[in-house]
Design a protein around this motif. Structure first.
Motif, PDB file in Angstrom:
ATOM      1  N   HIS A  39      77.614  33.872   7.586  1.00 30.05           N
ATOM      2  CA  HIS A  39      76.568  33.783   6.569  1.00 30.05           C
ATOM      3  C   HIS A  39      76.208  35.150   5.989  1.00 30.05           C
ATOM      4  CE1 HIS A  39      74.378  34.747  10.269  1.00 30.05           C
ATOM      5  NE2 HIS A  39      73.462  35.291   9.486  1.00 30.05           N
ATOM      6  N   LYS A  40      76.576  36.224   6.691  1.00 31.53           N
ATOM      7  CA  LYS A  40      76.297  37.563   6.177  1.00 31.53           C
ATOM      8  C   LYS A  40      77.090  37.866   4.911  1.00 31.53           C
ATOM      9  CE  LYS A  40      75.008  39.733  10.572  1.00 31.53           C
ATOM     10  NZ  LYS A  40      75.336  40.819  11.535  1.00 31.53           N
ATOM     11  N   MET A  41      78.102  37.049   4.650  1.00 27.77           N
ATOM     12  CA  MET A  41      78.939  37.270   3.479  1.00 27.77           C
ATOM     13  C   MET A  41      78.478  36.455   2.265  1.00 27.77           C
ATOM     14  SD  MET A  41      81.084  39.463   4.531  1.00 27.77           S
ATOM     15  CE  MET A  41      81.480  40.164   6.135  1.00 27.77           C
ATOM     16  N   ASP A  42      77.399  35.709   2.408  1.00 28.73           N
ATOM     17  CA  ASP A  42      76.916  34.870   1.305  1.00 28.73           C
ATOM     18  C   ASP A  42      76.698  35.705   0.046  1.00 28.73           C
ATOM     19  OD1 ASP A  42      76.963  32.810   3.082  1.00 28.73           O
ATOM     20  OD2 ASP A  42      74.792  32.465   3.108  1.00 28.73           O
ATOM     21  N   ASN A  43      77.322  35.248  -1.064  1.00 30.04           N
ATOM     22  CA  ASN A  43      77.129  35.841  -2.386  1.00 30.04           C
ATOM     23  C   ASN A  43      77.549  37.313  -2.479  1.00 30.04           C
ATOM     24  OD1 ASN A  43      75.873  33.464  -3.639  1.00 30.04           O
ATOM     25  ND2 ASN A  43      74.174  33.901  -2.235  1.00 30.04           N
ATOM     26  N   LEU A  44      78.436  37.737  -1.583  1.00 31.31           N
ATOM     27  CA  LEU A  44      78.928  39.113  -1.625  1.00 31.31           C
ATOM     28  C   LEU A  44      80.406  39.187  -1.992  1.00 31.31           C
ATOM     29  CD1 LEU A  44      77.331  40.697   1.598  1.00 31.31           C
ATOM     30  CD2 LEU A  44      76.564  40.953  -0.768  1.00 31.31           C
ATOM     31  N   LYS A  92      85.484  35.223  -8.425  1.00 30.02           N
ATOM     32  CA  LYS A  92      84.151  34.678  -8.609  1.00 30.02           C
ATOM     33  C   LYS A  92      83.279  35.241  -7.505  1.00 30.02           C
ATOM     34  CE  LYS A  92      86.261  31.987  -5.471  1.00 30.02           C
ATOM     35  NZ  LYS A  92      87.666  32.165  -5.093  1.00 30.02           N
ATOM     36  N   THR A  93      82.034  34.828  -7.471  1.00 31.69           N
ATOM     37  CA  THR A  93      81.192  35.155  -6.334  1.00 31.69           C
ATOM     38  C   THR A  93      81.128  33.935  -5.432  1.00 31.69           C
ATOM     39  OG1 THR A  93      79.856  36.708  -7.613  1.00 31.69           O
ATOM     40  CG2 THR A  93      78.895  35.855  -5.584  1.00 31.69           C
ATOM     41  N   VAL A  94      81.563  34.105  -4.185  1.00 34.83           N
ATOM     42  CA  VAL A  94      81.626  32.976  -3.249  1.00 34.83           C
ATOM     43  C   VAL A  94      80.239  32.768  -2.641  1.00 34.83           C
ATOM     44  CG1 VAL A  94      82.737  32.050  -1.205  1.00 34.83           C
ATOM     45  CG2 VAL A  94      84.018  33.559  -2.746  1.00 34.83           C
ATOM     46  N   PRO A  95      79.601  31.625  -2.886  1.00 33.37           N
ATOM     47  CA  PRO A  95      78.260  31.395  -2.347  1.00 33.37           C
ATOM     48  C   PRO A  95      78.216  31.415  -0.828  1.00 33.37           C
ATOM     49  CG  PRO A  95      78.807  29.769  -4.032  1.00 33.37           C
ATOM     50  CD  PRO A  95      80.064  30.504  -3.710  1.00 33.37           C
ATOM     51  N   SER A  96      79.256  30.773  -0.197  1.00 32.48           N
ATOM     52  CA  SER A  96      79.251  30.682   1.260  1.00 32.48           C
ATOM     53  C   SER A  96      80.682  30.630   1.797  1.00 32.48           C
ATOM     54  CB  SER A  96      78.498  29.432   1.722  1.00 32.48           C
ATOM     55  OG  SER A  96      78.626  29.249   3.113  1.00 32.48           O
ATOM     56  N   ILE A  97      81.106  31.710   2.452  1.00 37.44           N
ATOM     57  CA  ILE A  97      82.390  31.723   3.136  1.00 37.44           C
ATOM     58  C   ILE A  97      82.391  30.686   4.246  1.00 37.44           C
ATOM     59  CG2 ILE A  97      83.877  33.089   4.666  1.00 37.44           C
ATOM     60  CD1 ILE A  97      84.197  33.996   1.846  1.00 37.44           C
ATOM     61  N   GLU A  98      81.270  30.549   4.910  1.00 35.10           N
ATOM     62  CA  GLU A  98      81.164  29.642   6.052  1.00 35.10           C
ATOM     63  C   GLU A  98      81.453  28.202   5.661  1.00 35.10           C
ATOM     64  OE1 GLU A  98      78.240  29.286   9.881  1.00 35.10           O
ATOM     65  OE2 GLU A  98      77.329  29.659   7.929  1.00 35.10           O
ATOM     66  N   LYS A  99      80.886  27.730   4.581  1.00 38.75           N
ATOM     67  CA  LYS A  99      81.096  26.354   4.150  1.00 38.75           C
ATOM     68  C   LYS A  99      82.540  26.097   3.757  1.00 38.75           C
ATOM     69  CE  LYS A  99      76.382  25.370   2.608  1.00 38.75           C
ATOM     70  NZ  LYS A  99      75.518  25.028   1.443  1.00 38.75           N
ATOM     71  N   TRP A 100      83.181  27.105   3.214  1.00 33.84           N
ATOM     72  CA  TRP A 100      84.574  26.947   2.803  1.00 33.84           C
ATOM     73  C   TRP A 100      85.519  27.000   3.996  1.00 33.84           C
ATOM     74  CZ3 TRP A 100      87.938  31.428   2.957  1.00 33.84           C
ATOM     75  CH2 TRP A 100      89.265  31.117   2.654  1.00 33.84           C
ATOM     76  N   PHE A 101      85.323  27.969   4.892  1.00 37.11           N
ATOM     77  CA  PHE A 101      86.330  28.253   5.899  1.00 37.11           C
ATOM     78  C   PHE A 101      86.255  27.359   7.129  1.00 37.11           C
ATOM     79  CE2 PHE A 101      88.515  31.049   9.037  1.00 37.11           C
ATOM     80  CZ  PHE A 101      89.699  31.204   8.337  1.00 37.11           C
ATOM     81  N   ILE A 102      85.092  26.888   7.453  1.00 32.96           N
ATOM     82  CA  ILE A 102      84.946  26.088   8.683  1.00 32.96           C
ATOM     83  C   ILE A 102      85.130  24.599   8.401  1.00 32.96           C
ATOM     84  CG2 ILE A 102      83.352  25.398  10.504  1.00 32.96           C
ATOM     85  CD1 ILE A 102      82.244  28.179  10.504  1.00 32.96           C
TER      86      ILE A 102
END
Length: 359
Positions: free
Chosen positions: A148-153, A349-359
């Protein structure tokens, strides 16, 4: 008096003229040096230096090489960076791990496990305009934390997953221009397995415990048989089968256990990981044996013993080698692929949530 005044005037005039000439000569030299410096930078008269901070005029960004900054050496491993052209025919980027290039970097690559423990390890939040942040990861979700630390980064994803912006697997096949002969190494042993992280609760360990009841298996690694330094592949190549068991089952997660250890040593891989259908996206269906093809470890063991007794059937697992060659990634492979993708104008693009995509 007149003669003295005239002499004084002439002497002063000459001195002033000499002073102006010296100033004008110095001015021209300084301007010429500046122009030469700008020309050298714009047209790359000297190679990029890892010890100086670049200060390129904005117009030069249209013609210069793209700058890709490794925010950290992945897992602390250091390796040559200037090899993309020689190894993969990819050019047009300057790879660097020198953070003084941050302000001029077109992309900053962040390997997740290197920064996940502390958000302060991330690059400065005030990034230069048009700079892309690339999330780089070769580990499955079970080994990741603080996504979640990667949200929107993040602007681009680089991983073993096929749906990443830049897909970079652990290994792949390349077609040969013409059929080639090959020799299967002499094999006088049956099944081997190399494991460094032994966890009794893991599926792979539990399956091994059942399989070894029906067929002999030589296990190498901590707490098991030792492998001579630098001789892991020659050691494995003496066996007919290799247990390419992944430490978890995750989409597209097919690692060096298969690509390097098994295929790289000319053994037939027995795989445990994602479903067979996932493996077949990367491998010929008749190049490996999946544990899911058998109702139990006992039936798998019986099949391996059958192949051991039938040389013709065993050799069929190597038919793909007449037309293909195995390629195995190195760390720099991933960054070279990023360079190629950026020159091909990969969508970002700006990825809102890596977590939602990757898990």
């Amino acid at each position: 008096m007149k003669t003295h005044a005239i002499r004084t005037f002439l002497f002063t005039t000459i001195l002033a003229g000499l002073g102006y000439f010296a100033y004008f000569k110095a001015f021209l030299h300084d301007k010429t040096s500046q122009m030469k410096s700008v020309y050298a930078i714009a047209f790359h008269q000297k190679p990029f230096s890892e010890t100086e901070t670049p200060r390129l005029p904005a117009a030069d960004f249209k013609t210069r090489k793209l700058i890709i900054l490794l925010w950290m050496w992945p897992r602390g491993y250091k390796f040559p960076l200037g090899v993309c052209l020689a190894k993969y025919g990819i050019d047009g980027c300057h790879l660097t791990a020198n953070r003084s290039w941050y302000e001029n970097a077109d992309a900053v690559v962040i390997q997740h496990s290197d920064v996940s423990s502390n958000i302060s390890l991330l690059p400065p939040q005030t990034r230069p305009s048009n700079q892309l942040w690339v999330w780089f990861n070769m580990e499955p979700p079970i080994h990741l934390s603080n996504l979640h630390k990667m949200d929107n980064l993040i602007n681009l994803t680089l991983s073993y997953r096929q749906d990443s912006d830049i897909f970079s697997p652990y290994g792949w096949f390349e077609n040969l221009s013409e059929s080639e002969n090959f020799t299967i190494p002499k094999k006088n042993k049956l099944v081997s397995w190399v494991i460094s992280n032994w966890k009794p609760q893991d599926k792979r360990v539990q399956y091994y415990e059942e399989l070894k009841k029906h067929i002999p298996i030589d296990v190498f690694g901590r707490g098991h048989l030792a492998v001579p330094d630098g001789k892991i592949l020659p050691t494995i190549s003496q066996y007919k089968f290799y247990l390419a068991f992944e430490n978890c089952q995750h989409r597209d997660y097919i690692t060096e256990k298969l690509w390097r250890n098994s295929l790289g040593s000319m053994t037939v891989p027995v795989v445990l990981g994602p479903p067979r259908e996932n493996y077949e996206l990367f491998l010929p269906a008749d190049s490996f044996i999946h544990i899911d093809d058998f109702p139990s470890a006992k039936e798998l063991a019986a099949y391996l013993l059958q192949l051991d007794a039938d040389e013709e059937q065993y050799r069929r697992f190597f038919n793909w080698r007449f037309s293909r060659v195995v390629m195995i990634h190195s760390w720099v492979t991933h960054y070279c692929k990023l360079c190629k993708a950026m020159h091909q104008k990969v969508k970002h693009k700006t990825v809102p949530s890596i977590e939602k995509w990757f898990i």
